[in-house]
Design a protein around this motif. Structure first.
Motif, PDB file in Angstrom:
ATOM      1  N   ASP A  22      -8.426  -2.657  -1.075  1.00  0.00           N
ATOM      2  CA  ASP A  22      -7.161  -2.864  -1.776  1.00  0.00           C
ATOM      3  C   ASP A  22      -6.302  -3.932  -1.113  1.00  0.00           C
ATOM      4  O   ASP A  22      -5.489  -4.587  -1.765  1.00  0.00           O
ATOM      5  CB  ASP A  22      -6.358  -1.558  -1.826  1.00  0.00           C
ATOM      6  CG  ASP A  22      -7.020  -0.480  -2.668  1.00  0.00           C
ATOM      7  OD1 ASP A  22      -7.894  -0.834  -3.479  1.00  0.00           O
ATOM      8  OD2 ASP A  22      -6.663   0.693  -2.500  1.00  0.00           O
ATOM      9  N   GLN A  45      -6.180  -7.602  -2.410  1.00  0.00           N
ATOM     10  CA  GLN A  45      -5.375  -7.779  -3.624  1.00  0.00           C
ATOM     11  C   GLN A  45      -3.883  -7.753  -3.303  1.00  0.00           C
ATOM     12  O   GLN A  45      -3.119  -8.593  -3.793  1.00  0.00           O
ATOM     13  CB  GLN A  45      -5.707  -6.673  -4.630  1.00  0.00           C
ATOM     14  CG  GLN A  45      -4.911  -6.765  -5.931  1.00  0.00           C
ATOM     15  CD  GLN A  45      -5.274  -5.661  -6.903  1.00  0.00           C
ATOM     16  OE1 GLN A  45      -6.267  -4.956  -6.724  1.00  0.00           O
ATOM     17  NE2 GLN A  45      -4.467  -5.497  -7.937  1.00  0.00           N
ATOM     18  N   ARG A  99      -6.015   5.117  -1.686  1.00  0.00           N
ATOM     19  CA  ARG A  99      -6.176   3.773  -1.144  1.00  0.00           C
ATOM     20  C   ARG A  99      -7.598   3.557  -0.639  1.00  0.00           C
ATOM     21  O   ARG A  99      -8.259   4.479  -0.169  1.00  0.00           O
ATOM     22  CB  ARG A  99      -5.200   3.535   0.002  1.00  0.00           C
ATOM     23  CG  ARG A  99      -3.754   3.434  -0.443  1.00  0.00           C
ATOM     24  CD  ARG A  99      -3.478   2.092  -1.114  1.00  0.00           C
ATOM     25  NE  ARG A  99      -2.103   2.083  -1.620  1.00  0.00           N
ATOM     26  CZ  ARG A  99      -1.757   2.275  -2.884  1.00  0.00           C
ATOM     27  NH1 ARG A  99      -2.698   2.484  -3.793  1.00  0.00           N
ATOM     28  NH2 ARG A  99      -0.498   2.239  -3.273  1.00  0.00           N
ATOM     29  N   ARG A 100      -8.046   2.280  -0.720  1.00  0.00           N
ATOM     30  CA  ARG A 100      -9.355   1.866  -0.221  1.00  0.00           C
ATOM     31  C   ARG A 100      -9.170   0.611   0.627  1.00  0.00           C
ATOM     32  O   ARG A 100      -8.254  -0.174   0.383  1.00  0.00           O
ATOM     33  CB  ARG A 100     -10.319   1.570  -1.386  1.00  0.00           C
ATOM     34  CG  ARG A 100     -10.600   2.762  -2.285  1.00  0.00           C
ATOM     35  CD  ARG A 100     -11.434   3.814  -1.571  1.00  0.00           C
ATOM     36  NE  ARG A 100     -11.786   4.927  -2.442  1.00  0.00           N
ATOM     37  CZ  ARG A 100     -11.074   6.047  -2.567  1.00  0.00           C
ATOM     38  NH1 ARG A 100      -9.943   6.181  -1.867  1.00  0.00           N
ATOM     39  NH2 ARG A 100     -11.450   7.003  -3.363  1.00  0.00           N
ATOM     40  N   SER A 106       0.810  -1.224   0.000  1.00  0.00           N
ATOM     41  CA  SER A 106       0.000   0.000   0.000  1.00  0.00           C
ATOM     42  C   SER A 106       0.836   1.264   0.000  1.00  0.00           C
ATOM     43  O   SER A 106       0.327   2.348  -0.276  1.00  0.00           O
ATOM     44  CB  SER A 106      -0.900   0.009   1.238  1.00  0.00           C
ATOM     45  OG  SER A 106      -0.106   0.098   2.419  1.00  0.00           O
TER      46      SER A 106
END
Length: 422
Positions: free
Chosen positions: A339, A342, A335-336, A320
């Motif tokens: 994320d 993944q 960013r979420r 990240s």
């Protein structure tokens, strides 16, 4: 200043729409003939606005009668608020240029709004900023989910972690020990009128950042710009002359160079991006170092590995980048929470694949520039549970026992875990 304000606002608007800030600024520079001072001003405004977008957004919510305004106007207002609150430009010039930029957006229908909002902010500046500081979410200058995650993971340190993310990062150097000692280079800095503090084995933190062309001997390879937190990778890996070493996901090559500065190695530098590999090559050429560079996916060794196992592997995996958010403030807003699934899948695949390339008795260093436990200790625990031949080794006393470096005035946020194949 008009072009500066317009392009800075466009960059912020692009980030809020989900685009990468560095890519946006690079594209702007290719379209416009910008002087160095203009490029610096655009970066200063856009970075500053995104660093403090929590407060800026809070203030805008107080000043706007409705939230659904044109995204281009919101980006322009955000930059204007940031300049009026924390910038050095004259307030009347900021307002005037913002209105001029607004006059070119959608036929100029919002220029009156821009003028009114910014002047209203000037009248209420102190009370609005005080209200933003009193609001926990706004003053954190992070999304709510990020704030909550830090509070849970670091109940004693979350405030300092988020505060560090909102500051300008330190500028640290790594001295090339093959060409000059760290003490000798400190003397060269002093002779050039620059002050620095010694860090670790090879590091120096400059007391004030400067352009690289002011660094003595930079083009000759006497030093590199590298965060002090990143400088732990090479000594932790414990390389020795003659070792066969893999630097997976090597770009832009800072850790690659550091490994080669410490020992004469048979080093394979791997990266999936051919363009980024060219940057690695340029860095090694400047330092007078050599490695074998190859394009390939670290998670799929069949496409690049010759079957000869490595003594050491540096697994600096995609993550990240939450530990370097102050250098890339758009990360906070791009960013979420979703994320991380993944990232976790990609990290696990790379670790499993790279483990098969390591010889028995060899060591792998797992590295992220993240402060999220999902990518760090959680990922490590799951890996060890999958591999009975993996043993985690203790880190030096100078590092936290759990391997998690949190961002502070000396370094960015990193995670380190050293594994031995038993």
């Amino acid at each position: 200043m008009l072009l500066t304000q317009r392009l800075a606002a466009q960059a912020v608007t692009a980030v809020l729409a989900g685009r990468n800030l560095t890519d946006t600024l690079t594209a702007q520079r290719s379209r416009h003939s910008l002087e160095p001072r203009q490029r610096a001003a655009i970066q200063d405004i856009s970075y500053g606005t995104l660093r403090r977008y929590g407060e800026v957004s809070f203030v805008l919510a107080k000043l706007l009668s409705r939230p659904d305004i044109d995204p281009d106007i919101r980006g322009l207002l955000a930059c204007g608020i940031q300049q009026l609150a924390w910038g050095k430009a004259a307030p009347h010039a900021v307002v005037d240029f913002a209105v001029q930029v607004a006059s070119k957006i959608n036929g100029g229908r919002a220029k009156g709004l821009v003028n009114a909002v910014l002047r209203n902010f000037l009248r209420q500046r102190d009370s609005l900023l005080a209200a933003a500081q009193a609001d926990e979410l706004a003053s954190s200058n992070h999304p709510a989910w990020w704030l909550a995650a830090m509070q849970e993971a670091y109940p004693q340190d979350w405030h300092s972690v988020l505060a560090a993310n909102n500051q300008h990062p330190p500028m640290s150097l790594r001295v090339n020990r093959r060409k000059i000692s760290r003490d000798e280079y400190l003397q060269r800095l002093q002779q050039a009128g620059l002050d620095g503090e010694a860090l670790g084995d090879d590091g120096i933190r400059l007391l004030a950042p400067v352009p690289v062309d002011r660094l003595p001997g930079f083009t000759e390879g006497l030093c590199s710009v590298q965060d002090f937190g990143a400088q732990w990778a090479a000594p932790l890996l414990g390389v020795e002359d003659g070792m066969r070493v893999l630097d997976a996901c090597c770009a832009p090559g800072g850790k690659t160079g550091h490994l080669l500065e410490r020992a004469a190695l048979d080093l394979l530098a791997l990266d999936a991006d051919a363009g980024r590999l060219q940057r690695v090559r340029a860095n090694l050429d400047r330092l007078g170092l050599h490695a074998t560079l190859k394009q390939g996916d670290a998670g799929k060794p069949a496409s690049w590995w010759d079957g000869q196992p490595f003594d050491r592997i540096l697994a600096d995996v995609p993550c990240s980048a939450s530990g370097v958010a102050r250098r890339n403030p758009d990360i906070k807003w791009l960013r979420r929470p979703e994320d991380f699934a993944q990232f976790a899948t990609q990290q696990a695949q790379m670790l499993d694949a790279l483990w098969g390339c390591l010889k028995p008795g060899g060591r792998l260093l797992y590295v992220t520039c993240s402060v999220f436990v999902q990518e760090n200790n959680n990922q490590l625990a799951e890996f060890i549970a999958r591999h009975a031949d993996a043993r985690q080794l203790p880190l030096p006393a100078a590092l936290p026992a759990n391997g998690q470096l949190l961002p502070n005035e000396r370094h960015d946020g990193f995670f380190y875990a050293l594994l031995e194949k038993v």
